[in-house]
Design an enzyme around this catalytic site. Structure first.
Site, PDB file in Angstrom:
ATOM      1  N   LYS A  37     -66.935  10.929  -7.591  1.00 17.76           N
ATOM      2  CA  LYS A  37     -65.617  10.623  -8.148  1.00 17.76           C
ATOM      3  C   LYS A  37     -65.105  11.828  -8.924  1.00 17.76           C
ATOM      4  O   LYS A  37     -65.883  12.505  -9.615  1.00 17.76           O
ATOM      5  CB  LYS A  37     -65.775   9.403  -9.065  1.00 17.76           C
ATOM      6  CG  LYS A  37     -64.522   8.842  -9.701  1.00 17.76           C
ATOM      7  CD  LYS A  37     -64.919   7.600 -10.483  1.00 17.76           C
ATOM      8  CE  LYS A  37     -63.731   6.875 -11.088  1.00 17.76           C
ATOM      9  NZ  LYS A  37     -64.150   5.600 -11.726  1.00 17.76           N
ATOM     10  N   SER A 114     -61.866   1.693 -10.376  1.00 17.45           N
ATOM     11  CA  SER A 114     -61.166   2.949 -10.183  1.00 17.45           C
ATOM     12  C   SER A 114     -61.911   3.931  -9.276  1.00 17.45           C
ATOM     13  O   SER A 114     -61.384   4.969  -8.904  1.00 17.45           O
ATOM     14  CB  SER A 114     -60.948   3.614 -11.543  1.00 17.45           C
ATOM     15  OG  SER A 114     -62.205   3.873 -12.183  1.00 17.45           O
ATOM     16  N   SER A 138     -65.663  -0.782 -12.355  1.00 19.10           N
ATOM     17  CA  SER A 138     -65.151   0.168 -11.366  1.00 19.10           C
ATOM     18  C   SER A 138     -66.142   0.630 -10.306  1.00 19.10           C
ATOM     19  O   SER A 138     -65.794   1.401  -9.424  1.00 19.10           O
ATOM     20  CB  SER A 138     -64.572   1.399 -12.080  1.00 19.10           C
ATOM     21  OG  SER A 138     -63.384   1.052 -12.741  1.00 19.10           O
TER      22      SER A 138
END
Length: 398
Positions: A37, A114, A138
């Site tokens: 990420k 996310s 997330s």
């Protein structure tokens, strides 16, 4: 893993940076590719954190995040950086600036966030596993919505150095894999030895208030999966009743989280005035408003909740809950549908959020063609045992 043209079609990987770090030969993860990420630092490169103003206003990292270095040392090759919701502050996975990564389990639906790019990369086969972060859900929620495995470890068990903070008392480094065996293999590299001795599972706890949050069709599929398992005797409990219910847990989590978020990012937002998507802008405005108010007893309630869950999870007990209350919403969802999904989901994720205990999601079936999953929760510091427990469960369900 998929070919480059297929990878590009996923909208999972960042376009502002192209990173490949070969793994060290001969390690336990040799031959595997992973993504991270875009809130994890890589020396010489700038994180975007899902927002172009963040990218423009921050300098390149001088040091690579230790979790990335450990994976590379263990033989895994880093194959790219993945899209995130803006500053990791959403469960949807729809980025106003960079678009929506493809849900690998239901392409017409949101991927969840996310850690949206990371889950998409794994679910669609463009990476063997991927790093995400989990503050409010997330990793767990995207893993569920895409039909793969994911872990939120014990709070503090994984190294957060070189990772953009959101709300530090909740932030964790988690990861995704398509199967529970690989999820555990990555855990062998990133996790410390368990602090809690002994195997898990002398008792399995079923919180009826958590299960009541799931849509009936989802609950039926999950319950049928649970019935197929040869587990120790199940004990139904009213988990949150003594402390006001799971809705009160969600409200408590959000209040503390928003204060921490504003403490982390408020000064940058006020000085830079970044362009956020409408939902994210509204969320940061609410964080600012909440931070200006005194504590309404949330910290005390959090301590009570932590003690309550500790008591339930003592002596190796495992708690099982629906990971998400519903299947992934369609990309065309209305604001009201989005809010309903978010509130029920956060009521479920708040159990681990507020207490810092580990949680593992595994896929167990589908409803209307979209994946659904079960989560297993155990005491703080029992992450490796929980990974073994989840792997055994997943094998019996396959």
């Amino acid at each position: 893993m998929t070919s480059i043209p297929d990878r590009d079609s996923l909208n999972a990987f960042c376009e502002h940076v192209d990173i490949r770090i070969p793994g060290k030969p001969g390690g336990p993860l040799a031959g595997l590719g992973f993504a991270a990420k875009d809130i994890f630092d890589v020396a010489g490169h700038t994180c975007c954190c899902g927002n172009p103003d963040w990218l423009a206003s921050h300098a390149p990292a001088t040091r690579t995040a230790p979790v990335i270095s450990r994976l590379v040392e263990a033989g895994a090759t880093m194959v790219g950086k993945t899209i995130t919701d803006e500053l990791a502050y959403s469960l949807n996975g729809q980025n106003f600036h960079y678009g929506t990564p493809r849900n690998g389990g239901a392409p017409d639906r949101i991927p969840g966030g996310s850690s949206s790019g990371s889950v998409s990369a794994v679910a669609n086969g463009a990476a063997d596993f991927a790093l995400g972060s989990d503050t409010g859900g997330s990793v767990r929620i995207p893993a569920c919505l895409n039909g793969i495995c994911g872990i939120r470890p014990t709070h503090g068990a994984t190294d957060l150095s070189g990772v953009m903070p959101l709300a530090p008392s909740f932030d964790t480094v988690g990861w995704f894999a398509r199967d529970s065996a690989l999820l555990a293999k990555v855990g062998d590299v990133l996790l410390p030895e368990d602090r809690v001795p002994g195997p898990l599972g002398p008792g399995v706890l079923v919180p009826t208030d958590a299960w009541a949050l799931a849509d009936p069709e989802v609950r039926a599929v999950l319950w049928a999966a649970l019935d197929r398992l040869v587990l120790p005797p199940r004990q139904e409990i009213d988990l949150a009743g003594p402390t006001g219910g799971l809705d009160a847990w969600r409200v408590t989590f959000r209040a503390i989280q928003m204060r921490e978020i504003w403490a982390q990012h408020g000064a940058w937002i006020e000085s830079r005035k970044p362009a956020f998507g409408p939902e994210i802008a509204e969320r940061f405005a609410l964080a600012k408003e909440t931070a200006a108010k005194p504590d309404q007893g949330e910290v005390k309630l959090r301590e009570e909740i932590r003690s309550l869950v500790d008591e339930y999870l003592a002596n190796g007990a495992v708690m099982v809950i629906p990971t998400a209350a519903d299947i992934a919403p369609l990309k065309t969802q209305t604001s009201a549908e989005s809010l309903r999904f978010r509130d029920r989901t956060l009521s479920l994720t708040s159990i681990s959020n507020l207490t810092g205990v580990p949680q593992i999601q595994i896929p167990v079936g589908r409803v209307h063609g979209a994946p659904v999953g079960l989560s297993f929760i155990s005491a703080r510091g029992s992450d490796r045992a929980l990974l073994r427990f989840a792997a055994d469960v997943a094998q019996r369900l396959s």
